[in-house]
Scaffold this motif. Sequence first.
Motif, PDB file in Angstrom:
ATOM      1  N   ALA A  24      31.222 -43.674 -19.832  1.00 39.91           N
ATOM      2  CA  ALA A  24      30.103 -44.608 -19.675  1.00 39.91           C
ATOM      3  C   ALA A  24      29.027 -44.033 -18.755  1.00 39.91           C
ATOM      4  N   LEU A  25      29.439 -43.399 -17.665  1.00 39.08           N
ATOM      5  CA  LEU A  25      28.469 -42.833 -16.722  1.00 39.08           C
ATOM      6  C   LEU A  25      27.707 -41.667 -17.335  1.00 39.08           C
ATOM      7  N   ILE A  27      27.008 -41.212 -20.523  1.00 34.91           N
ATOM      8  CA  ILE A  27      26.031 -41.771 -21.472  1.00 34.91           C
ATOM      9  C   ILE A  27      24.842 -42.366 -20.729  1.00 34.91           C
ATOM     10  N   GLU A  28      25.125 -43.113 -19.640  1.00 32.79           N
ATOM     11  CA  GLU A  28      24.039 -43.726 -18.865  1.00 32.79           C
ATOM     12  C   GLU A  28      23.125 -42.676 -18.255  1.00 32.79           C
ATOM     13  N   ARG A  29      23.699 -41.595 -17.730  1.00 29.90           N
ATOM     14  CA  ARG A  29      22.887 -40.544 -17.113  1.00 29.90           C
ATOM     15  C   ARG A  29      22.050 -39.794 -18.150  1.00 29.90           C
ATOM     16  N   ILE A  31      20.763 -41.083 -20.773  1.00 27.42           N
ATOM     17  CA  ILE A  31      19.637 -41.972 -21.105  1.00 27.42           C
ATOM     18  C   ILE A  31      18.638 -42.026 -19.957  1.00 27.42           C
ATOM     19  N   SER A  32      19.131 -42.142 -18.725  1.00 27.30           N
ATOM     20  CA  SER A  32      18.240 -42.324 -17.575  1.00 27.30           C
ATOM     21  C   SER A  32      17.523 -41.050 -17.158  1.00 27.30           C
ATOM     22  N   ARG A 109      21.906 -41.446  -8.764  1.00 25.66           N
ATOM     23  CA  ARG A 109      22.841 -42.563  -8.928  1.00 25.66           C
ATOM     24  C   ARG A 109      23.998 -42.159  -9.850  1.00 25.66           C
ATOM     25  N   TYR A 110      25.194 -42.542  -9.476  1.00 26.80           N
ATOM     26  CA  TYR A 110      26.435 -42.324 -10.225  1.00 26.80           C
ATOM     27  C   TYR A 110      26.922 -40.875 -10.214  1.00 26.80           C
TER      28      TYR A 110
END
Length: 212
Positions: A24-25, A27-29, A31-32, A109-110
Amino acid sequence: MFSILVAAGWPIVPLLLCSIIATALVIERFISLKSAKVMPPQLLNEAIGVSRDGVPSADVIAKLEKNSALGEMLASGFRAAQGGSTGTVDDLRMAMEASGRAIAHRLERYLPALATIASAAPLLGLLGTVIGMIEIFGSQAPGSGAAGNPAQLAHGISIALYNTAFGLIVAVPTLIFWRYFRSRVDGYLLHLELAGERFAQHLAGLSPENES
């Protein structure tokens, strides 16, 4: 595969959770940390172009701020020049550096969470293997029904080692992605710093009477 996970025992559960969180992290990174959300290629030149004759209107600054991370930093420079700053390069640079620190925090972040998973997953796998080996050799103790069965012992050891293997399967990709994102963020921060310096020099050269 499910039967292997069940046979590996409860220590595999934290590793499964780590794998889900890491996925999940990542994928989020991805995108961000897209370039369009952090540093659009032509945004700095466009911001300089619209301010040739002075600081643009508040609407333009607000739109720039919502554009990207770079736009947020440039907007802070515009507001510093528009809000009665002395207009020196140092004043404008300090205003953008304050915004840049908040941006850097968001970009990073993350990443500590990914680094923690990459470090902890092999240890969790090793823990599962040790627990499995203790249970296996305990079952081979004299007086137990499985004592002296080499085939069952070998099978039990192979099951216990699945914990170590799964820990490495989680850790290695997570470590690779963490290094990739760390390098990408460092590159963004360097370009943001260079862009801020160039923009501060540009804003310092604007004449107060030309500001709109």
